[in-house]
Design an enzyme around this catalytic site. Sequence first.
Site, PDB file in Angstrom:
ATOM      1  N   GLY A  93       0.811  -1.216   0.000  1.00 45.53           N
ATOM      2  CA  GLY A  93       0.000   0.000   0.000  1.00 45.53           C
ATOM      3  C   GLY A  93       0.843   1.263   0.000  1.00 45.53           C
ATOM      4  NE  ARG A  94       3.590   1.811   5.205  1.00 45.37           N
ATOM      5  CZ  ARG A  94       3.931   2.164   6.408  1.00 45.37           C
ATOM      6  NH1 ARG A  94       4.271   3.409   6.646  1.00 45.37           N
ATOM      7  NH2 ARG A  94       3.932   1.291   7.384  1.00 45.37           N
ATOM      8  CE  LYS A 114       7.410   0.220   5.556  1.00 47.48           C
ATOM      9  NZ  LYS A 114       7.917  -0.651   6.657  1.00 47.48           N
ATOM     10  N   GLY A 127      -0.166   6.143   1.456  1.00 51.38           N
ATOM     11  CA  GLY A 127       0.974   5.620   0.707  1.00 51.38           C
ATOM     12  C   GLY A 127       2.315   6.179   1.158  1.00 51.38           C
ATOM     13  NE  ARG A 177      10.743  -2.598   2.919  1.00 48.25           N
ATOM     14  CZ  ARG A 177       9.822  -3.098   3.723  1.00 48.25           C
ATOM     15  NH1 ARG A 177      10.048  -3.184   5.013  1.00 48.25           N
ATOM     16  NH2 ARG A 177       8.667  -3.519   3.251  1.00 48.25           N
ATOM     17  CG  ASP A 253       0.475  -8.578   6.611  1.00 45.94           C
ATOM     18  OD1 ASP A 253      -0.065  -9.180   7.561  1.00 45.94           O
ATOM     19  OD2 ASP A 253       0.673  -7.360   6.615  1.00 45.94           O
ATOM     20  CG  ASN A 254       4.122  -7.311   8.748  1.00 46.60           C
ATOM     21  OD1 ASN A 254       4.073  -6.864   7.605  1.00 46.60           O
ATOM     22  ND2 ASN A 254       3.545  -6.703   9.765  1.00 46.60           N
TER      23      ASN A 254
HETATM   24  P1  AMP Z   1       2.153  -2.803   7.955  1.00 42.85           P
HETATM   25  O1  AMP Z   1       1.414  -2.649   9.224  1.00 42.85           O
HETATM   26  O2  AMP Z   1       3.125  -1.721   7.657  1.00 42.85           O
HETATM   27  O3  AMP Z   1       2.736  -4.169   7.788  1.00 42.85           O
HETATM   28  O4  AMP Z   1       1.047  -2.651   6.806  1.00 42.85           O
HETATM   29  C1  AMP Z   1      -0.093  -3.442   6.695  1.00 42.85           C
HETATM   30  C2  AMP Z   1      -0.818  -3.112   5.418  1.00 42.85           C
HETATM   31  O5  AMP Z   1      -1.247  -1.751   5.436  1.00 42.85           O
HETATM   32  C3  AMP Z   1       0.020  -3.247   4.159  1.00 42.85           C
HETATM   33  O6  AMP Z   1      -0.818  -3.656   3.117  1.00 42.85           O
HETATM   34  C4  AMP Z   1       0.518  -1.846   3.934  1.00 42.85           C
HETATM   35  O7  AMP Z   1       0.874  -1.603   2.604  1.00 42.85           O
HETATM   36  C5  AMP Z   1      -0.682  -1.024   4.353  1.00 42.85           C
HETATM   37  N1  AMP Z   1      -0.297   0.324   4.809  1.00 42.85           N
HETATM   38  C6  AMP Z   1       0.320   0.639   5.957  1.00 42.85           C
HETATM   39  N2  AMP Z   1       0.500   1.963   6.041  1.00 42.85           N
HETATM   40  C7  AMP Z   1       0.008   2.505   4.915  1.00 42.85           C
HETATM   41  C8  AMP Z   1      -0.085   3.835   4.398  1.00 42.85           C
HETATM   42  N3  AMP Z   1       0.354   4.895   5.071  1.00 42.85           N
HETATM   43  N4  AMP Z   1      -0.666   3.993   3.186  1.00 42.85           N
HETATM   44  C9  AMP Z   1      -1.124   2.940   2.498  1.00 42.85           C
HETATM   45  N5  AMP Z   1      -1.070   1.671   2.928  1.00 42.85           N
HETATM   46  C10 AMP Z   1      -0.506   1.448   4.123  1.00 42.85           C
HETATM   47 MG    MG Z   2       3.773  -5.085   6.458  1.00 42.95          MG
END
Ligand code: AMP
Ligand code: MG
Length: 501
Positions: A93-94, A114, A127, A177, A253-254
């Site tokens: 998403g970003r 990122k 994003g 990264r 997903d992580n």
């Molecule tokens: P994360 O918690 O960073 O592992 O993200 C979980 C999900 O949320 C992933 O699909 C990310 O791409 C999305 N995501 C997190 N932060 C953002 C953001 N600021 N804008 C868009 N998508 C986000």
């Molecule tokens: Mg993630």
Amino acid sequence: MKPIPFNNRYIKLGKEFFVETCPQSVNNPQLIKFNFDLAEELGLAGTSLDAADYLSQSTAIFAGNQIPDGAEPLAMAYAGHQFGHFNPQLGDGRAILLGEIDALDGTYIDIQLKGSGRTVFSRNGDGRAALGPVLREYLLSEAMAKLGVPTTRALAIVTTGEEVARQTLLPGGIITRIATSFVRVGTFQFFSARESVEAIKKLADFVIERNYPAAKSEGNAYVALLQSIVERQAVLIATWMQIGFIHGVMNTDNMSVAGETIDYGPCAFMDYYDHDQVYSSIDRNGRYAYSNQPSIGLWNLTRLAEALIPLLAEDTDEAVEIAREILQSYTVIYEQSWLAGMREKLGLSTQQPDDKALIDDLLHRMAANGSDFTLTFYYLSQLSVDATTASSMKHEKLLRALFADADQIQQWLLKWRARIAEEPLDDHARQIRMQAVNPLYIPRNHQIEAAIRAAEDADDFSLFHDLHEVLQKPYERQTGRDLYMLPPEPDEVVEQTFCGT
Ligand code: AMP
Ligand code: MG
């Protein structure tokens, strides 16, 4: 200028795996940090991804303002269990995969930005990334690398010159990264949720080709793939436990299928030892507490095994049985790996049946006395058997001071010394081995926070650079850097970390 050795493979998998997406330009990018050593290692020196010679161009690339020749930017599709709840549609998403390169050492490397703008997977997000979490990820991932932990690496940070709206307005940042793969457990789940066996097979073949080529020579390569991923994760999480690392958001997903630590969000190293420690502000039930990490690892791998079932055998019952056996091996491998690593930390080069009890006893006393995790092992690695050298006496005093009740560690040291006396190595040889696995500098949370505060509030990156430099040599005492060894003063304690999304 040399071309960047792009050799993009993921994009060949087909449209269902990603959406081609360009990063969105930013206003006024400034290069804050560039990882020269890593660039050199990867063979990027002299390309436009090398900040040394081509500063303005590389900054534009790291900011997403310019797409380098050969890049084919895309956002990867994935799903995932977040805090136990399945979300069939996540995805980058970003983040944006710029492309893949053939690194100098023959490995394939993904390069990703990122914080580079919205993608089709952004849902309600902007994003973007705030500078704070970007600095945190850089510090943490590079520290992990120097501690010998498999991890994604950080290549560069730029500030965007734009603000991002979180609880307040914050300066924006972008981290570049790299990973040996950004494929996650959740990537397999994405296709499993869509019952696309063909895509699961394609993805598995891709992962085998890139990350587990040895699996190809096994009877069923997919069985070997699952077994190998399970092994790498078991060993990885055992390593986290040995350095007091808390990932914070071990959603599927992580979790990388390459066995690297990935997605540094609200993660932290523990200061005082507490088995049930939780840092992440979003982890209200302590699902991802320090002590839960090994079992969550297995939970996530079970989700991966479920997705791979159609590939493990033609007959589903047989496939389930194969998966069950492989998953059962996780706990055995984890425990062996943990015990072997803890023996090293305690200076035990031989094995005795009571070693585990000795280790558990120490951890128990550390927890009961609030002793600092890192310093306990570091000071221990300076002691000698007979306790008569000046250095040993000095460090023993420091070690005792970490414990609320110093007698507690003194009693344990009697047992430890009795055990060490049966070791073949002399004091000096043992100390060298112990000091090679017991760091004295870790990325302590209060130091990271201080570095982020100075950067965000005063545009001052000196603390960030200092901290980063110290963490380059985590096992080596550095003159004038004692402050970085120390746990926080009461007013510096950081109780929670935030992922800043
Ligand atoms: P994360 O918690 O960073 O592992 O993200 C979980 C999900 O949320 C992933 O699909 C990310 O791409 C999305 N995501 C997190 N932060 C953002 C953001 N600021 N804008 C868009 N998508 C986000
Ligand atoms: Mg993630």
